[in-house]
Design a protein around this motif. Structure first.
Motif, mmCIF file in Angstrom:
data_model
loop_
_atom_site.group_PDB
_atom_site.id
_atom_site.type_symbol
_atom_site.label_atom_id
_atom_site.label_comp_id
_atom_site.label_asym_id
_atom_site.label_seq_id
_atom_site.Cartn_x
_atom_site.Cartn_y
_atom_site.Cartn_z
ATOM 1 N N LYS A 1 21.268 -40.143 -51.957
ATOM 2 C CA LYS A 1 21.989 -40.076 -50.650
ATOM 3 C C LYS A 1 23.130 -38.996 -50.636
ATOM 4 N N SER B 1 21.292 -35.660 -51.049
ATOM 5 C CA SER B 1 20.645 -35.462 -49.877
ATOM 6 C C SER B 1 21.561 -34.745 -48.760
ATOM 7 N N LYS B 2 22.865 -35.319 -48.937
ATOM 8 C CA LYS B 2 23.899 -34.832 -47.853
ATOM 9 C C LYS B 2 24.411 -33.604 -48.198
ATOM 10 N N ARG B 3 24.499 -33.319 -49.672
ATOM 11 C CA ARG B 3 25.022 -31.827 -49.949
ATOM 12 C C ARG B 3 23.939 -30.703 -49.579
ATOM 13 N N ALA B 4 22.680 -31.255 -49.682
ATOM 14 C CA ALA B 4 21.687 -30.460 -49.558
ATOM 15 C C ALA B 4 21.644 -30.114 -47.845
ATOM 16 N N THR B 5 21.749 -31.042 -47.036
ATOM 17 C CA THR B 5 21.902 -30.805 -45.417
ATOM 18 C C THR B 5 23.335 -30.139 -45.336
ATOM 19 N N GLN B 6 24.282 -30.285 -46.105
ATOM 20 C CA GLN B 6 25.752 -29.888 -45.790
ATOM 21 C C GLN B 6 25.697 -28.190 -46.156
ATOM 22 N N LYS C 1 23.282 -25.869 -45.949
ATOM 23 C CA LYS C 1 22.347 -25.127 -45.307
ATOM 24 C C LYS C 1 23.077 -24.685 -44.092
#
Length: 189
Positions: free
Chosen positions: A179, A182-187, A189
């Protein structure tokens, strides 16, 4: 007709008078002479006396009877010692059987049918008591084995539960890590 009726009544009264005169003399029953107590009477009285004793007194009486049976090995003395042993909870069946089996041996001429019956009874009781003790020992052994097996299964279950808890913690940590990635990857971008 009246005469006939009167004659019948007179005849009936005469017959009644005859019956009254022929009453049998009362029978006097003499009391039976007191009989000598049999060995069965003596053994039953002794058994009653044994049943009234407490454990310490019973142990003392048992040792006294065993000594008496050694000194005077009569059938009755052997049976009394066997009775004392059979009422004592700590006694061994082998001791009881050692006292009474000679009485039951083929070729032994026991004169008293009551004594023979008591010896047979005590032998049956001692053999049954031995069988019950052996059955209880086997059941205790099985119970002990079952308890050990149950303890081993409980230990395995506890170990598996700890392992499940550890694996759940690892899954929770991996889920948490996933999780956060996933948050880092979405942040990013």
């Amino acid at each position: 007709m009246k005469w006939l009726a009167l004659a019948a009544c007179a005849f009936g009264l005469g017959a009644c008078a005859l019956l009254e005169e022929e009453k049998p003399a009362p029978v006097v029953v003499a009391p039976a002479p007191p009989r000598k107590p049999t060995s069965a009477d003596e053994l039953l009285a002794y058994l009653d006396r044994l049943r009234a004793l407490d454990e310490a007194a019973l142990a003392l009486e048992t040792s006294r009877q065993r000594e008496f049976a050694k000194k005077d090995p009569t059938d009755l003395a052997r049976l009394k010692a066997a009775l004392a042993l059979s009422t004592s909870p700590q006694s061994e069946e082998a001791d009881i059987l050692a006292l009474i089996e000679p009485l039951l041996r083929e070729g032994y001429a026991i004169q008293d049918a009551d004594a023979l019956a008591m010896a047979s009874f005590l032998q049956g009781m001692a053999l049954e008591r031995r069988r019950l003790k052996e059955s209880a020992a086997v059941a205790n052994g099985r119970s002990r084995d079952d308890r050990k097996a149950m303890d081993a299964q409980k230990h395995r279950a506890d170990h598996l539960e700890q392992r499940v808890t550890q694996l759940q913690q690892k899954i929770d940590a991996l889920t948490s890590l996933e999780k956060s990635l996933s948050k880092r990857a979405t942040q990013g971008k």
